[in-house]
Design an enzyme around this catalytic site. Structure first.
Site, short mmCIF file in Angstrom:
data_model
loop_
_atom_site.label_atom_id
_atom_site.label_comp_id
_atom_site.label_asym_id
_atom_site.label_seq_id
_atom_site.Cartn_x
_atom_site.Cartn_y
_atom_site.Cartn_z
N VAL A 205 0.82 -1.21 0.00
CA VAL A 205 0.00 0.00 0.00
C VAL A 205 0.86 1.27 0.00
O VAL A 205 0.42 2.33 -0.44
CB VAL A 205 -0.94 -0.02 1.24
CG1 VAL A 205 -0.13 0.13 2.53
CG2 VAL A 205 -2.02 1.05 1.16
N LYS A 206 2.11 1.14 0.47
CA LYS A 206 2.94 2.34 0.62
C LYS A 206 3.42 2.91 -0.71
O LYS A 206 3.89 4.03 -0.75
CB LYS A 206 4.13 2.07 1.55
CG LYS A 206 3.77 1.64 2.95
CD LYS A 206 2.81 2.52 3.71
CE LYS A 206 3.24 3.92 3.95
NZ LYS A 206 2.60 4.53 5.15
N ASP A 207 3.30 2.15 -1.79
CA ASP A 207 3.62 2.72 -3.11
C ASP A 207 2.79 3.99 -3.36
O ASP A 207 3.26 4.96 -3.94
CB ASP A 207 3.29 1.72 -4.23
CG ASP A 207 4.24 0.54 -4.25
OD1 ASP A 207 5.17 0.50 -3.43
OD2 ASP A 207 4.04 -0.35 -5.10
N ALA B 206 4.16 6.84 -1.29
CA ALA B 206 5.48 7.26 -1.78
C ALA B 206 5.33 8.14 -3.02
O ALA B 206 5.93 9.22 -3.11
CB ALA B 206 6.33 6.02 -2.10
#
Ligand code: PMP
Length: 459
Positions: free
Chosen positions: A44-46, A49
């Site tokens: 999910v952190k894509d 970012a």
């Protein structure tokens, strides 16, 4: 038709929902899992970012030739490495030294530099990962600290993408959204958006480790990585991230580690979704919530990352047994010996020699773990809270030869930490862990120190 992309950055977001038909069997409300591990960087952190880098470029904080720096549990680092390298920057990831080794390896594979530092020390300690990355950001010219915890472009990613996707994918039928809270970006952005488009009718539930302080725990340690708010007993000033807006969360489900880990294992076996421990926590919370709902409700639960990063942890039977999360036939394990042993004795590391000796009278083998003082221990004692050991013989000898007086603090009389085994391990394994030099082994049940076994009890 399947998508063709000109850049991997276009393959961030747009993740599918999967019905959890087997785990949700017998529950009237359908539960759908949003598979964030299908993002290009695997989490999910894509989304966060990409959003943070584009915002930094827009605001003039990141210029050509610049360096992106971040303290990250791994996933944010992967997202930043992919986005950063694609856009021509140097990327430095500060990783908690307790994180799974695979996480650092993958960061390097994507071209990031990795700096390891502890997060288990008090927040004020200059060795803390947070301060290590801040110093790097000050020293390196053209460096920009992404600061996901306080960067509002993090929750904004979910206001613009995750929230609208879920609304559209469910045709506006979603009634409950469940997610873990790390920086709070996911739950704040997604939950906030779903509340707004639904006119306030979507209920947002946080999945929190039982002892995390977001959901009301005392902040003592837990196992599930990347979610919850930890509070070191010596931390003076605690604050929550600015990416997290607590008013978005209607309620918390507080999930013990064992429930999170076993649910993640079921997800892989029963649903074909190999996910990480925070996904296990979120699904465990979703199951609890859905049990009280009807057929007109629809629960969406977010799975932040893949189980591939945790093959040597929760998806390994050996690891699960070593931490006391798996117990097989009782006769094979340490349970009968544990039940027969004297109850666990612990000694505060700042106790006096006299007080410690008194406590050690009933300790199995005359040895007890020395622990960080924490007034009440409603969530049990995590191995991370054990700072060493205290031995009756060593204290008595120090008093006898005048090296210490009863009123002295323990100080240098705190010995090395004790070996640890899981309750599902065999007496032979426990004996091997004690070895020749030690007297006692600690036994974990559900990841917490439940007892101590003296060498004699194992023979
Ligand atoms: N689970 C995993 C595996 C994560 O990497 C993160 C982000 N650190 C979270 C959950 C929590 O997401 P957020 O930071 O958006 O609250």
């Amino acid at each position: 038709m399947t998508a063709v992309h000109e850049s991997v950055l276009d393959a961030i977001g747009g993740t599918p929902l999967f019905r959890l038909a087997r785990l949700g069997a017998g529950i009237a409300a359908p539960i759908y899992a949003k598979a964030e591990f299908l993002n290009i960087g695997g989490s999910v952190k894509d989304r966060a970012a990409l959003s943070m880098v584009l915002a930094a470029e827009r605001d003039g904080l990141l210029k050509p030739g610049g360096t992106i720096i971040e303290a990250t549990s791994g996933n944010t680092g992967i997202g930043l490495a992919i986005v950063g390298r694609q856009r021509g920057y140097r990327v430095i990831a500060g990783v908690a030294d307790k994180s799974a080794a695979e996480k650092s390896d993958i960061l390097r594979a994507y071209g990031a530099e990795v700096v390891l530092a502890p997060t288990s020390v008090p927040f004020e300690d200059p060795r803390h990962l947070f301060h290590v990355v801040r110093r790097l950001a000050e020293e390196i010219p053209g460096a920009w600290l992404a600061n996901q915890y306080d960067n509002l472009a993090n929750p904004d990613a979910h206001v613009r993408t995750t929230g609208p996707e879920i609304w559209e994918q469910t045709g506006g039928r979603v009634t409950h959204f469940v997610a873990g809270v790390g920086t709070g970006g996911t739950i704040t952005g997604t939950g906030g958006h779903l509340k707004e488009v639904s006119g306030g009718s979507v209920t947002v539930i946080g999945a929190d480790p039982e002892s995390s302080s977001y959901g009301g725990g005392d902040g003592s340690p837990w196992y599930v990585e990347s979610i919850g708010h930890f509070l070191h007993p010596e931390t003076v000033e605690d604050r929550w991230p600015e990416a997290y807006r607590s008013e978005v969360v209607d309620s918390f489900e507080r999930i013990p580690d064992r429930e999170s880990l076993l649910t993640a294992r079921r997800l892989a076996r029963e649903e074909g979704l190999l996910a990480g421990p925070s996904s296990g926590a979120a699904v465990a919370a979703a199951l609890r919530v859905a049990r009280g709902l009807g057929p007109d409700d629809l629960v969406v639960v977010l799975l932040p990352d893949s189980g591939r990063s945790y093959l040597s942890k929760l998806h390994s039977d050996t690891w699960m047994r070593a931490w006391g999360f798996l117990e097989e036939a009782e006769t094979d394990g340490l349970r009968p010996l544990l039940d027969a042993a004297e109850p666990l004795v612990t000694v505060d590391a700042d106790a006096t020699v006299g007080d410690a000796l008194e406590l050690l009278r009933t300790a199995p083998g005359g040895v007890a773990p020395a622990v960080l003082p924490r007034p009440a221990r409603p969530y049990g004692l995590a191995p991370a809270e054990v700072v060493g050991s205290v031995s009756r013989d060593a204290l008595a000898a120090a008093l006898a030869d005048g090296a210490a007086k009863p009123g002295d603090p323990l100080g240098a009389l705190v010995g090395p930490a004790l070996p640890v085994v899981g309750v599902g391990q065999s007496p032979a394994e426990a004996r091997a862990a004690v070895g020749e030099a030690r007297e006692v082994v600690l036994v974990l049940v559900d990841g917490k120190v439940a007892g101590a076994l003296a060498r004699e009890a194992l023979s």
